[in-house]
Design an enzyme around this catalytic site. Sequence first.
Site, PDB file in Angstrom:
ATOM      1  N   LYS A 138      63.587  94.831  31.538  1.00 52.10           N
ATOM      2  CA  LYS A 138      63.596  95.392  32.632  1.00 52.10           C
ATOM      3  C   LYS A 138      63.592  96.650  32.314  1.00 52.10           C
ATOM      4  O   LYS A 138      63.350  97.504  33.814  1.00 52.10           O
ATOM      5  CB  LYS A 138      64.785  94.864  32.777  1.00 52.10           C
ATOM      6  CG  LYS A 138      65.741  95.480  34.674  1.00 52.10           C
ATOM      7  CD  LYS A 138      67.155  95.182  34.868  1.00 52.10           C
ATOM      8  CE  LYS A 138      67.436  95.575  36.186  1.00 52.10           C
ATOM      9  NZ  LYS A 138      69.053  94.538  37.068  1.00 52.10           N
ATOM     10  N   HIS A 279      32.169  58.842  35.707  1.00 54.65           N
ATOM     11  CA  HIS A 279      32.693  59.713  34.701  1.00 54.65           C
ATOM     12  C   HIS A 279      32.499  61.459  34.624  1.00 54.65           C
ATOM     13  O   HIS A 279      32.084  62.504  34.311  1.00 54.65           O
ATOM     14  CB  HIS A 279      31.402  59.341  33.012  1.00 54.65           C
ATOM     15  CG  HIS A 279      32.003  58.347  32.256  1.00 54.65           C
ATOM     16  ND1 HIS A 279      33.284  57.597  31.997  1.00 54.65           N
ATOM     17  CD2 HIS A 279      31.329  56.918  31.978  1.00 54.65           C
ATOM     18  CE1 HIS A 279      33.074  56.697  32.554  1.00 54.65           C
ATOM     19  NE2 HIS A 279      31.816  56.149  32.555  1.00 54.65           N
ATOM     20  N   GLY A 308      31.127  49.261  39.508  1.00 51.70           N
ATOM     21  CA  GLY A 308      32.122  50.171  38.739  1.00 51.70           C
ATOM     22  C   GLY A 308      32.226  52.089  39.179  1.00 51.70           C
ATOM     23  O   GLY A 308      33.120  52.416  38.465  1.00 51.70           O
ATOM     24  N   ASN A 418      25.276  70.651  28.983  1.00 49.07           N
ATOM     25  CA  ASN A 418      23.629  70.899  28.945  1.00 49.07           C
ATOM     26  C   ASN A 418      23.946  69.639  30.843  1.00 49.07           C
ATOM     27  O   ASN A 418      23.667  68.893  30.288  1.00 49.07           O
ATOM     28  CB  ASN A 418      22.686  70.827  28.717  1.00 49.07           C
ATOM     29  CG  ASN A 418      23.343  72.409  27.593  1.00 49.07           C
ATOM     30  OD1 ASN A 418      23.863  73.436  27.971  1.00 49.07           O
ATOM     31  ND2 ASN A 418      23.006  72.480  26.415  1.00 49.07           N
TER      32      ASN A 418
END
Length: 517
Positions: A138, A279, A308, A418
């Site tokens: 402090k 993903h 999916g 990449n």
Amino acid sequence: MEKRIKSALISVFHKEGLDELLNVLKQFGVKVYSTGGTYEYVKNFGLETQSVESVTGYPSILGGRVKTLHPGVMGGILARRDVPEDRETMQKYGIPEIDLVVVDLYPFEETLASGACDADIIEKIDIGGISLIRAGAKNFNDVLIVPSREYYAEAARILASSATTTVEDRRRFAAYAFTKSSAYDKAIGNYFRLTVPGMKTEEAQTASQPAIGGIPAQNTPLRYGENPHQKGAFYGSLENCFTQLHGKEISYNNLLDIDSALALIRDFGNTPAFAVLKHNNACGLAVRSTILEAYKDALAGDPVSAFGGVLVSNTQIDVATAQEIDKIFLEVLLAPAYEEEALQVLKSKKNRVLLQYKDFKPGDPIIRSCLNGVLVQERDTVAETAPMLKTVTKQAPTPSQIEDMLFANRIVKHCKSNAIVIAKNGQLLASGVGQTSRVDALQHAINKALHFGFSLQGAVVASDAFFPFADCVEISHKAGITAFIQPGGSVRDAQSIEYCDQNGLAMVFTGIRHFRH
């Protein structure tokens, strides 16, 4: 503002590594006050020291629980040197100034980990040490606080030349101090929460979580994390992001894909756009005059990976589009709105998750756990526009090529590095993502596009980072690609540009890299 260290208070549990700092204090004749075992250690080191008891007039009492909690000590740390009233008070009561405070707390977590009994664990809750740390931090304008043994060496280095500190030094160590005290208190808090009768462990862990990046410490339990053997939860407010209209419970992996889908679709404005993700990467995306056309061409980009997948639209889903979507198996569909009849079609599969997303502000900054802490960064909100592009080849891109370049660049920004994206006429033809070399990413994208029957004649390539060699340009050219958008910045940029010029190809630089690890 520089401060010369003339006096120091040392009260540490771990003495290892302290000698270097003691040598510096000895060299510059710093007056040292110390407590208990520290007093004996400093004295045996050969440094003249004065006991804290001689300052307070009280011995260590209550089995060592009270030693430094006294105005004679705390006043010497907290007194503001530039406030006359503080100086008068110190003089009146004979309180010595303390310019340096060195503390190493009782090893609470180590004692807990050792399997010690409750009484021994409680005795390792440091009271005086925490107070010294907070007081020194402090009053950083006048005091240097060294809050742990991990900072002994750094303190020794900055004091080595003249026993002097700058206000920047003191502020930095104050930050160390409050971070240390916060972590120490959190560990103690967790211990008590986990030992409160009737409080479940999960509730205790949840209660101990602080607000993160402004996100309230409230969670939505998930069935599990990325895999069934991992626990998972979402911290935040899902209801502010979307409304679930139908389907099963949303999973951890669903949420990651949903986050990626919404971040991607935001970059395509109001022109009807549809994307298919798997993903966290786009495997199909198209911009068309109607959402039905956009969906069909997005699906054509990779109908196999769409199985999916997570689908997202930037436009209301009408019944005709819903009827086409209903033909495939998907995990999640997101849209800003649905026609009522379209909803009835899409609800035919009971587990299909239908979400109506809202115009919400994404969390910022991005916070990600790393090692024993977190990484924090701003969001990548840059969306390149035509005026930002720098043509670096003799052949300038045509207006339609520029449009496709910007389209492809918006996609590659959201792909795992990449990354390479091949696009033509507002359609994602293929992408190569998450590869360990840029050539691999490119070759993967080309092979994928050809596999699904696309012609690459006149297509464009976007790269998330610069081409390190001219090989990517040459391979692309042989496949029929005629234009490139990339950040630039390679030491071999000239080789890529030269190949383009020799073969009538167009290339633009953005100057902005879009890595996504």
